[in-house]
Design a protein around this motif. Sequence first.
Motif, PDB file in Angstrom:
ATOM      1  N   SER A 189     -93.932 -80.350 -33.181  1.00 47.92           N
ATOM      2  CA  SER A 189     -93.274 -79.051 -33.264  1.00 47.92           C
ATOM      3  C   SER A 189     -91.801 -79.289 -33.545  1.00 47.92           C
ATOM      4  O   SER A 189     -91.355 -80.439 -33.640  1.00 47.92           O
ATOM      5  N   ASN A 214     -93.918 -73.874 -33.525  1.00 50.29           N
ATOM      6  CA  ASN A 214     -95.017 -74.561 -32.859  1.00 50.29           C
ATOM      7  C   ASN A 214     -96.339 -74.198 -33.528  1.00 50.29           C
ATOM      8  O   ASN A 214     -96.362 -73.515 -34.549  1.00 50.29           O
ATOM      9  N   SER A 215     -97.435 -74.654 -32.941  1.00 45.98           N
ATOM     10  CA  SER A 215     -98.741 -74.451 -33.570  1.00 45.98           C
ATOM     11  C   SER A 215     -99.200 -73.007 -33.530  1.00 45.98           C
ATOM     12  O   SER A 215    -100.124 -72.640 -34.264  1.00 45.98           O
ATOM     13  N   ASP A 226     -97.354 -80.204 -30.068  1.00 46.45           N
ATOM     14  CA  ASP A 226     -97.408 -79.015 -30.935  1.00 46.45           C
ATOM     15  C   ASP A 226     -96.970 -77.746 -30.213  1.00 46.45           C
ATOM     16  O   ASP A 226     -96.727 -76.725 -30.848  1.00 46.45           O
ATOM     17  N   LEU A 250     -99.647 -77.610 -37.237  1.00 46.79           N
ATOM     18  CA  LEU A 250     -98.949 -78.462 -36.275  1.00 46.79           C
ATOM     19  C   LEU A 250     -99.867 -78.895 -35.135  1.00 46.79           C
ATOM     20  O   LEU A 250     -99.616 -79.902 -34.482  1.00 46.79           O
ATOM     21  N   ARG A 251    -100.934 -78.131 -34.903  1.00 45.92           N
ATOM     22  CA  ARG A 251    -101.904 -78.545 -33.887  1.00 45.92           C
ATOM     23  C   ARG A 251    -102.595 -79.836 -34.314  1.00 45.92           C
ATOM     24  O   ARG A 251    -102.893 -80.707 -33.498  1.00 45.92           O
ATOM     25  N   GLN A 307     -99.860 -82.534 -33.960  1.00 44.38           N
ATOM     26  CA  GLN A 307     -99.336 -82.689 -32.600  1.00 44.38           C
ATOM     27  C   GLN A 307     -97.816 -82.828 -32.612  1.00 44.38           C
ATOM     28  O   GLN A 307     -97.229 -83.646 -31.897  1.00 44.38           O
TER      29      GLN A 307
END
Length: 474
Positions: free
Chosen positions: A334, A321-322, A414, A328-329, A332
């Motif tokens: 994951s 994930n972020s 994310d 990934l943020r 958006q």
Amino acid sequence: MAKLFLSLSFLLLFHGCLAFQQQNECQIQRINAVEPRERIESEAGFTEFFDSNDQQFQCAGVEVIRHQIQPQGLLLPSYTNAPILFYVEQGNGYQGMMLPGCPETYEESQQQFQGRQGGQSLQDRHQKIQEFHQGDMVAIPSGAAHWIYNNGQDDLVLIVLLDSTNFANQLDQYHRRFFLAGNSQQGQQQQGRQQQQGRQQRSWGRRQQGQSQEAGSNNIFQGFDVEVLAEAFNVDRETAEMLRCEDDRRGHIVRVERGLQVVSPSMRRQEQWQGQQGGRGRGRDNGFEETICSMKVRANIDDVSQADVYNPEAGHCNHLNSFKLPILRLLQLSAERGVLHRNAIMAPHWIMNAHNIIYVTNGNMRMQIVNHEGQAVFDDQIQERQLVVVPQNFAVVKQAGEQGCRWIAFRTNDNAMINTLAGKTSAIRALPVDVLTNAYQMSREEAQRLKYNRDETVMFSPGSMSSRGRPPRD
């Protein structure tokens, strides 16, 4: 005034119908395990497409493709209108990503250049190149030009998710690929398949039905005037014409006969440098230390030592994930890498804030997916190289087959969050016994067994039950 009123009424009606249509894209009564439907061949590999018109892809707003690139194969430079997240299922390779405003930090030294002058070689410099391996997940922002090269001995296999309804895409609900080189007419002529009525046709950037097969979606330089290109690049007309690649019939994946020569540090030097860094600043993202030019775009998701969920009798899960990969943020998105041993079960659960796109890489498993009406919209085996989309909040349970199962899952948030229905940290475990007693019309003892008989968290070993001793009091 009457005309204006009618126009506004039509506009409101149109937007209302469009909103209604979008809201009903996830009114799914039946989900099927799907395989790639189309293939575009090239000189050094091929690309397979899952049918993006399938209802489950329309619900999730994503598209999935699969690249298979032969050794010394180069996926030509291109960019898309949607962010990309791809998983390296097999092989090794290089990936170059050209970001506007970022410096060309990789360059040949003057000493190397002087040593090669006798061979008529010119000094080269370019932006940073990423080396990736099996098990890596790689992120590419929308609109970022990129290329991929197989520098290994085996075919390079990539599972690619394109988030076509991402906020970054302002064109339409489909992804479009804009090539900077090559000529995809050959692949289109081999393809020649039509989509359903009212849909557009697939071939590296959709084109409307009714156009000739020869129309093609070629590299973007073919749309510019040769004289303009020559002036823009300050080159002669012959060189400008080469940019158009009009006589190139190799397709979108070409073979590099003598291997790709790029400026890149050896893996040993990279590992030594990473070891010297120690892990300082790992996981920290303050917006200053890590800019878009230096941001990490790759992380390995196969490493069992980094598992977020681990049960030696059942399997493990790695979540990306972020927090682990900050880019990934921006996308958006994951991902999850899951492994279930023979006959093991993953707890019934739902994803609270994301659609879940599951692709099986090895083995098989039985899945059941249930919608908000309590109807099983999927109850079947999902085999290797098949894919299933689990819409947001739909409940799902998985049980591996005799050979076990491995899968990769892409998620449209994310920081996707899971909520389980059984196990130590489940929603049922969190309910008071009296709530269970009255909700399910069972005795208090039955409610206590329901709460406490499964003491594992997310992955359950086959046929195992937690201790049947007297459960703790509420």
